[in-house]
Design a protein around this motif. Structure first.
Motif, PDB file in Angstrom:
ATOM      1  N   GLY A 113       0.702  -1.058   0.054  1.00  0.00           N
ATOM      2  CA  GLY A 113       0.148   0.047  -0.039  1.00  0.00           C
ATOM      3  C   GLY A 113       0.846   1.342   0.063  1.00  0.00           C
ATOM      4  O   GLY A 113       0.534   2.257  -0.565  1.00  0.00           O
ATOM      5  N   PHE A 114       1.814   1.097   0.720  1.00  0.00           N
ATOM      6  CA  PHE A 114       2.817   2.205   0.835  1.00  0.00           C
ATOM      7  C   PHE A 114       3.450   2.700  -0.573  1.00  0.00           C
ATOM      8  O   PHE A 114       3.370   3.724  -0.998  1.00  0.00           O
ATOM      9  CB  PHE A 114       3.850   2.080   1.825  1.00  0.00           C
ATOM     10  N   LEU A 115       3.864   1.799  -1.248  1.00  0.00           N
ATOM     11  CA  LEU A 115       4.656   1.757  -2.484  1.00  0.00           C
ATOM     12  C   LEU A 115       3.735   2.506  -3.626  1.00  0.00           C
ATOM     13  O   LEU A 115       3.840   3.122  -4.347  1.00  0.00           O
ATOM     14  CB  LEU A 115       5.231   0.685  -3.083  1.00  0.00           C
ATOM     15  N   ALA A 116       2.339   1.735  -3.566  1.00  0.00           N
ATOM     16  CA  ALA A 116       1.266   2.270  -4.447  1.00  0.00           C
ATOM     17  C   ALA A 116       1.119   3.704  -3.920  1.00  0.00           C
ATOM     18  O   ALA A 116       0.880   4.445  -5.236  1.00  0.00           O
ATOM     19  CB  ALA A 116       0.212   1.404  -4.193  1.00  0.00           C
ATOM     20  N   MET A 117       0.835   4.043  -2.969  1.00  0.00           N
ATOM     21  CA  MET A 117       0.495   5.518  -2.606  1.00  0.00           C
ATOM     22  C   MET A 117       1.638   6.521  -2.849  1.00  0.00           C
ATOM     23  O   MET A 117       1.335   7.490  -3.675  1.00  0.00           O
ATOM     24  CB  MET A 117       0.387   5.603  -0.896  1.00  0.00           C
ATOM     25  N   VAL A 118       2.718   6.033  -2.616  1.00  0.00           N
ATOM     26  CA  VAL A 118       4.026   7.097  -3.000  1.00  0.00           C
ATOM     27  C   VAL A 118       4.014   7.123  -4.606  1.00  0.00           C
ATOM     28  O   VAL A 118       4.018   8.272  -5.116  1.00  0.00           O
ATOM     29  CB  VAL A 118       5.207   6.249  -2.693  1.00  0.00           C
ATOM     30  N   GLY A 119       3.802   5.860  -5.406  1.00  0.00           N
ATOM     31  CA  GLY A 119       3.630   6.109  -6.880  1.00  0.00           C
ATOM     32  C   GLY A 119       2.597   6.898  -7.318  1.00  0.00           C
ATOM     33  O   GLY A 119       2.767   7.892  -8.274  1.00  0.00           O
ATOM     34  N   ILE A 120       1.474   6.984  -6.737  1.00  0.00           N
ATOM     35  CA  ILE A 120       0.342   7.729  -7.097  1.00  0.00           C
ATOM     36  C   ILE A 120       0.341   9.115  -6.651  1.00  0.00           C
ATOM     37  O   ILE A 120       0.241  10.119  -7.755  1.00  0.00           O
ATOM     38  CB  ILE A 120      -0.944   6.987  -6.614  1.00  0.00           C
ATOM     39  N   VAL A 121       0.831   9.491  -5.366  1.00  0.00           N
ATOM     40  CA  VAL A 121       1.023  10.659  -4.918  1.00  0.00           C
ATOM     41  C   VAL A 121       1.935  11.465  -5.991  1.00  0.00           C
ATOM     42  O   VAL A 121       1.901  12.628  -6.041  1.00  0.00           O
ATOM     43  CB  VAL A 121       1.189  10.782  -3.502  1.00  0.00           C
ATOM     44  N   SER A 122       3.096  10.679  -6.361  1.00  0.00           N
ATOM     45  CA  SER A 122       4.286  11.509  -7.070  1.00  0.00           C
ATOM     46  C   SER A 122       3.828  11.861  -8.435  1.00  0.00           C
ATOM     47  O   SER A 122       4.437  12.729  -8.897  1.00  0.00           O
ATOM     48  CB  SER A 122       5.479  10.310  -6.914  1.00  0.00           C
ATOM     49  N   ASN A 123       2.878  10.893  -8.960  1.00  0.00           N
ATOM     50  CA  ASN A 123       2.645  11.124 -10.294  1.00  0.00           C
ATOM     51  C   ASN A 123       1.410  11.380 -10.994  1.00  0.00           C
ATOM     52  O   ASN A 123       1.263  11.948 -12.032  1.00  0.00           O
ATOM     53  CB  ASN A 123       3.219   9.653 -11.207  1.00  0.00           C
ATOM     54  N   HIS A 124       0.464  11.200 -10.019  1.00  0.00           N
ATOM     55  CA  HIS A 124      -0.925  11.465 -10.808  1.00  0.00           C
ATOM     56  C   HIS A 124      -1.154  12.831 -10.632  1.00  0.00           C
ATOM     57  O   HIS A 124      -0.750  13.578  -9.750  1.00  0.00           O
ATOM     58  CB  HIS A 124      -1.880  10.684  -9.625  1.00  0.00           C
ATOM     59  N   ARG A 125      -1.813  13.343 -11.752  1.00  0.00           N
ATOM     60  CA  ARG A 125      -2.137  14.837 -11.881  1.00  0.00           C
ATOM     61  C   ARG A 125      -3.578  14.945 -12.529  1.00  0.00           C
ATOM     62  O   ARG A 125      -4.184  13.939 -13.179  1.00  0.00           O
ATOM     63  CB  ARG A 125      -1.285  15.337 -12.893  1.00  0.00           C
ATOM     64  N   SER A 126      -4.245  15.963 -12.025  1.00  0.00           N
ATOM     65  CA  SER A 126      -5.692  16.456 -12.358  1.00  0.00           C
ATOM     66  C   SER A 126      -5.460  16.888 -13.729  1.00  0.00           C
ATOM     67  O   SER A 126      -4.455  17.049 -14.418  1.00  0.00           O
ATOM     68  CB  SER A 126      -6.252  17.527 -11.596  1.00  0.00           C
ATOM     69  N   PRO A 127      -6.552  16.941 -14.513  1.00  0.00           N
ATOM     70  CA  PRO A 127      -6.584  17.533 -15.929  1.00  0.00           C
ATOM     71  C   PRO A 127      -5.895  18.681 -15.883  1.00  0.00           C
ATOM     72  O   PRO A 127      -5.278  18.783 -17.215  1.00  0.00           O
ATOM     73  CB  PRO A 127      -8.033  17.518 -16.268  1.00  0.00           C
ATOM     74  N   ASP A 128      -5.801  19.728 -15.100  1.00  0.00           N
ATOM     75  CA  ASP A 128      -5.284  21.115 -15.069  1.00  0.00           C
ATOM     76  C   ASP A 128      -3.676  20.910 -15.068  1.00  0.00           C
ATOM     77  O   ASP A 128      -3.011  21.930 -14.922  1.00  0.00           O
ATOM     78  CB  ASP A 128      -5.926  22.015 -14.392  1.00  0.00           C
ATOM     79  N   GLY A 129      -3.230  19.721 -14.572  1.00  0.00           N
ATOM     80  CA  GLY A 129      -1.830  19.422 -14.297  1.00  0.00           C
ATOM     81  C   GLY A 129      -1.328  19.408 -12.700  1.00  0.00           C
ATOM     82  O   GLY A 129      -0.391  19.393 -12.374  1.00  0.00           O
TER      83      GLY A 129
END
Length: 208
Positions: A113-129
């Motif tokens: 869960g930690f690795l997934a959370m870090v990957g998402i928080v670091s890379n995921h962006r909303s449509p406006d960036g």
């Protein structure tokens, strides 16, 4: 006699739907942790869950919604675990230790869960960036700064900029966890003790 169209039937359908969504969220976390955010396609997540891609599309509007939910659920669970430990302490020093150790302990016990959370928080962006997690990260610093300020007011901590120091301390925790993320053999417990010792020597009063 009960039928599937009555209240009982609706509850059963709701439970099944929640269970399926939970299955997809778990599979998404496992996929991101294993392959990285960029390669965690809905097809791979479906394969991990043992379901068809259409099942994911039925329960989620797309990868964006699913990724945000994976991170948010993990963050909320970690916060609940940490909060219980912090609230059990009566001093600012004890709460600082409880905050940091609680976070490290929870993440250490939930590596996927930690690795997934870090990957998402670091890379995921909303449509406006923008990052949908920016406000939560800023609030974490603000809340920790309030804790440090309380320690100063109570005479436990020396004078320093609470907000800047909060950022430095939390980045130190992040550094410890990043090392562990890269190498699972890193001794979290030992390094946590060293980090806490360093932090308390840095913030406590000279006569403490």
């Amino acid at each position: 006699m009960q039928t599937g169209t009555g209240p009982s039937g609706r509850k059963r359908a709701s439970f099944i739907e929640q269970a399926r969504r939970g299955q997809v969220v778990e599979a998404a976390a496992e996929t991101v942790a294993r392959t990285g955010y960029a390669h965690a396609s809905l097809s791979r997540i479906a394969e991990q869950a043992g379901i068809s891609k259409s099942v994911i599309s039925y329960h989620f509007s797309g990868k964006d919604e699913l990724m945000v939910l994976v991170a948010e659920q993990f963050i909320e669970a970690a916060a609940e675990y940490m909060s219980a430990r912090v609230e059990a302490e009566t001093t600012a020093s004890g709460q600082v230790s409880a905050w940091i150790s609680g976070q490290v302990e929870y993440y250490g016990a939930h590596r996927t869960g930690f690795l997934a959370m870090v990957g998402i928080v670091s890379n995921h962006r909303s449509p406006d960036g923008s990052s949908p997690f920016a406000d939560a990260l800023n609030e974490e610093v603000e809340e920790f700064a309030r804790l440090l300020r309380r320690g100063q007011e109570d005479g436990e901590f020396r004078e320093f900029d609470p907000h800047a120091t909060a950022g430095i301390i939390l980045h130190g925790v992040e550094g410890l966890l990043s090392a562990w993320a890269m190498d699972e053999s890193v001794d979290l417990e030992s390094r946590l003790d060293t980090l806490l010792d360093f932090i308390h020597h840095a913030i406590r009063r000279g006569d403490g």
